[in-house]
Write an enzyme that holds these catalytic residues in place. Sequence first.
Site, short mmCIF file in Angstrom:
data_model
loop_
_atom_site.label_atom_id
_atom_site.label_comp_id
_atom_site.label_asym_id
_atom_site.label_seq_id
_atom_site.Cartn_x
_atom_site.Cartn_y
_atom_site.Cartn_z
N SER A 1 0.94 -1.63 -0.14
CA SER A 1 -0.11 -0.24 -0.16
C SER A 1 0.91 0.90 -0.34
O SER A 1 0.62 2.40 -0.56
CB SER A 1 -1.39 -0.43 1.19
N HIS B 1 1.42 4.46 4.29
CA HIS B 1 -0.05 5.15 3.19
C HIS B 1 0.79 6.70 3.26
O HIS B 1 0.90 7.30 2.02
CB HIS B 1 -1.16 5.19 4.11
#
Length: 279
Positions: free
Chosen positions: A206, A259
């Site tokens: 991610s 992230h």
Amino acid sequence: MTEIGRLPNSRAAQAFVDYLKGLDIDCRVVPLERGFALMVTQDSQLQQAQQEFAHFMAHPYDNKYLQASWENGDTHTKLDYGAPTLQLVSQFITGSGPVTLVIFCACVLIFAAMNLGLAEEVFNALSFFGAVPEADFGQFWRLFTPSLLHFSAMHIIFNLLWWWYLGGKIETRLGSKPLLILLVVAGTLPNLAQFYVGGPYFGGLSGVVYALVGYTWILGQRRPDAGIGLPPAYMGFMLLWLALGFTDIFGLAIANGAHIAGLLIGLAQGLLDSSRRPA
């Protein structure tokens, strides 16, 4: 002309071009070594064409495309996309490149091994420094390899769909080098950020995915001719997902540090690449 997408089948490409013709959008089909590129001639029509292409990819058998072929195209040509399974495989390969495919397959194989009785062995070999006692700083691959670990079906599906969609866009339009740079940088630095804020027990692609989000959004804003812009709705969804990660709504451990770091890396790389004059 600006490319908005590629299709593996000439008839599918022509069906979409016929539909755009009915919307007064000028689009051409350009044969490539692998598949067919769709090229929009007017930059003012680019965003609408990209949105229509996204809908076409999700609903290729919609009756409006068949109707468009009757109204604007060759009525003697059958609207045939080929065998559905072969079409799906061809579309998957056409929409990606070697880097996209290698990482996609690596994540799938690692996830499969972890769910076939080798979870402990795989985690011990690939996790970040400090996650297992035998990890030492001589094992430099541990800076990157946690990005290849996924711990649930939803986790890997979400990440690989975005990896294929965004990474494939970058690689097929700009080449493997920009994607490889993003992969290496966003596959390591966000891991360091996540380790600093949350410890060594994490994994997933991610951080790289958010780097791709930032990169494609910036390129879409500053270099629309590159043809890799991110629709506003997609960008909004990813930012919302990022914000929800700071809540307990999912009941999961979310790598928020990775992230945010990945997004910042993608934005920075996008600014750098978009400021360079195209060769």
